[in-house]
Enzyme design. Sequence first.
Site, PDB file in Angstrom:
ATOM      1  N   ASP A  97      42.900  -5.830   5.768  1.00 21.79           N
ATOM      2  CA  ASP A  97      43.156  -6.625   4.495  1.00 21.79           C
ATOM      3  C   ASP A  97      44.838  -6.836   4.517  1.00 21.79           C
ATOM      4  O   ASP A  97      45.364  -6.072   4.418  1.00 21.79           O
ATOM      5  CB  ASP A  97      42.793  -6.225   3.419  1.00 21.79           C
ATOM      6  CG  ASP A  97      42.802  -7.567   2.120  1.00 21.79           C
ATOM      7  OD1 ASP A  97      43.691  -8.416   2.402  1.00 21.79           O
ATOM      8  OD2 ASP A  97      42.185  -7.450   1.104  1.00 21.79           O
ATOM      9  N   THR A  99      35.265  -4.981  17.021  1.00 21.41           N
ATOM     10  CA  THR A  99      34.863  -5.007  15.793  1.00 21.41           C
ATOM     11  C   THR A  99      34.015  -6.492  15.580  1.00 21.41           C
ATOM     12  O   THR A  99      34.064  -7.411  16.492  1.00 21.41           O
ATOM     13  CB  THR A  99      35.944  -5.022  14.766  1.00 21.41           C
ATOM     14  OG1 THR A  99      36.638  -6.131  14.609  1.00 21.41           O
ATOM     15  CG2 THR A  99      37.033  -3.885  15.003  1.00 21.41           C
ATOM     16  N   GLU A 100      33.285  -6.176  14.226  1.00 21.72           N
ATOM     17  CA  GLU A 100      32.600  -7.543  14.113  1.00 21.72           C
ATOM     18  C   GLU A 100      33.446  -8.692  13.906  1.00 21.72           C
ATOM     19  O   GLU A 100      33.111  -9.756  14.432  1.00 21.72           O
ATOM     20  CB  GLU A 100      31.681  -7.367  12.770  1.00 21.72           C
ATOM     21  CG  GLU A 100      30.667  -6.172  12.730  1.00 21.72           C
ATOM     22  CD  GLU A 100      31.316  -4.919  12.249  1.00 21.72           C
ATOM     23  OE1 GLU A 100      31.888  -5.028  11.298  1.00 21.72           O
ATOM     24  OE2 GLU A 100      31.406  -3.964  12.965  1.00 21.72           O
TER      25      GLU A 100
END
Length: 205
Positions: free
Chosen positions: A112, A184-185
Amino acid sequence: MRTKYKPWALPYLKAHADFAYASFDPKNPFYKRNLWMEVGGGKGDFIIQMAKLNPKIHFVMIERVISVAGPALKKLNETDLKNVRIIYDNFINVIRDIPSRAVTKIFLNFSDPWPKKKHAKRRLTSPNFMLDYYRILKKHGQIVMKTDQDNLYEYTKLVLPKEKFKIIVDNPHYNRLDVNDALTEYEAKFRQEGKTIYRLIIEKI
C-alpha cells in the site's frame, strides 16, 4: 478494492495450525533455517512459487487480512510444500517478536503506497520500518521491493538510511522476471495492462 468477507477463513486457519500461525513464536524450530519473509503476502501466489524454486529455504508470509490469508492457505494446502508458513496478523505486531538477525530476505510486493503525506509513517519503507528491517536482517540480508507506484519507489530511495543500507539493484523498468523471482497476483494484472514495474534490492551493510 475491499476484500469480500469470508466467514470460513479464520476457522480454516485455526484448523491448520501446523502451517498457519496467529503470531510469531521465536522458539519455533521452523525459523531456525534460512528464513525469507514476505510482508503482505496476499493470496499466496508469490510465496508458493518462490518456495517451489527454493525448496531448501524456509518461507513465512505475513498477511493481516483474514479473508485473504485463508485462501492463501487453501492454495498452499493444494501443494505438497513443507517450507512455507502463514502468519495471519498485522506486521506491526509480528515484528516485535522477531529476533535480531533472524531473517535473510524480506519481500515487499506492491505494498500500500499510503499516498497522503500524513500517512507516510504507515508506508512499509518508512524510516521506522527500515530500522526494524535492519534489526531483524542478517548481515548482508536484503529487502526486495516491487511496486507500480513511482512515488513509493522514489520515496524509498529518498528516506533509505545510507549508513545502514545500500541499493544494489535499482530498476525503474522491471520488464522481465529474474530467474529467482515470481509473479504476484497484482503483478500479473499490471504487466498485462502494460503498467511500469519498479524494483529495488536493498542490502544491509
